[in-house]
Design a protein around this motif. Sequence first.
Motif, PDB file in Angstrom:
ATOM      1  N   ARG A 153     -19.628 -39.657 -26.689  1.00  0.00           N
ATOM      2  CA  ARG A 153     -19.894 -41.073 -26.992  1.00  0.00           C
ATOM      3  C   ARG A 153     -19.510 -41.397 -28.436  1.00  0.00           C
ATOM      4  N   GLY A 154     -19.810 -40.495 -29.361  1.00  0.00           N
ATOM      5  CA  GLY A 154     -19.458 -40.730 -30.755  1.00  0.00           C
ATOM      6  C   GLY A 154     -17.959 -40.821 -30.966  1.00  0.00           C
ATOM      7  N   ILE A 155     -17.223 -40.052 -30.173  1.00  0.00           N
ATOM      8  CA  ILE A 155     -15.756 -40.077 -30.281  1.00  0.00           C
ATOM      9  C   ILE A 155     -15.189 -41.366 -29.713  1.00  0.00           C
ATOM     10  N   VAL A 156     -15.708 -41.773 -28.561  1.00  0.00           N
ATOM     11  CA  VAL A 156     -15.135 -42.912 -27.842  1.00  0.00           C
ATOM     12  C   VAL A 156     -15.609 -44.245 -28.408  1.00  0.00           C
ATOM     13  N   HIS A 157     -16.845 -44.312 -28.876  1.00  0.00           N
ATOM     14  CA  HIS A 157     -17.416 -45.593 -29.299  1.00  0.00           C
ATOM     15  C   HIS A 157     -16.680 -46.149 -30.514  1.00  0.00           C
TER      16      HIS A 157
END
Length: 264
Positions: A153-157
């Motif tokens: 999520r941290g990568i995609v957000h």
Amino acid sequence: MRTTILITSPDQWTAPGLDLFQFAPIIPGGPEWFTKPVLIALLSSVIVMAVCWAAFAKPKIVPRGWQSLGEYAYVFVRDQIARPSLGKDADRWMGLLLTVFLTVLGWNLMGVVPLVQFPVAAHIAFPAVLAISVYGIKLYLGVRHHGVRGYLRGIVHLPGLPGWAYGLYAPMILAEVFLTSLFTHFIRLFANMFAGHIIVAFFSSVGFWFLFERLTPLGAGLGVLGVLMAIVMTAFELLVQFLQAFLFAMLAGMFIASGLHGSH
């Protein structure tokens, strides 16, 4: 594969090719893997460890000699690589980043050492193994500190990105983080050292061929020009060797930071 260029018939000059990177085992009948690049890599490691031991084994308040050199390298890596990428976590990772920088620099500089004259990073296996190690550390830190879902999520957000755009953005950013970043990490180093070694060998070969194999008034001039160009390209290669060691270590710091912080 060897590339042959016809200079004047019937004499031929053979340009340096991939044979520069093919090595037989050092010990006849011995292990196939124990070749010149492996021996140079081991020698580089010994030199790096010896320099670090001489610099830091018995530090003095007023540094001099090897300690001055070691502290300069340490401060350079800390201020130019570790702190910009890792911030407050920089000191924890200085040992790894300094080792990566000095190792790659030692590998590269072997390309201009007389009688050795082969940059270890021009053999793709060596930078690949180092990059894969950093890649593994990045993934381990990301999962350990954020969990699989939190890390992804941290990568995609991306704040402010419309929901419909994630169908395009998410696959690209995931491919960059988990696939292309690994290859660009070591291919950049490998390609520069490979090309630099070929270029220096090319001009050296031209110079010595004209000076010793085809010595004529015109050939002497071309031979001298080839030798001068080899010297100039060697000096330029020294700059590239340092720059590539810096970039490789800098990317290592950035990848480790991405794992710690859980973001791209």
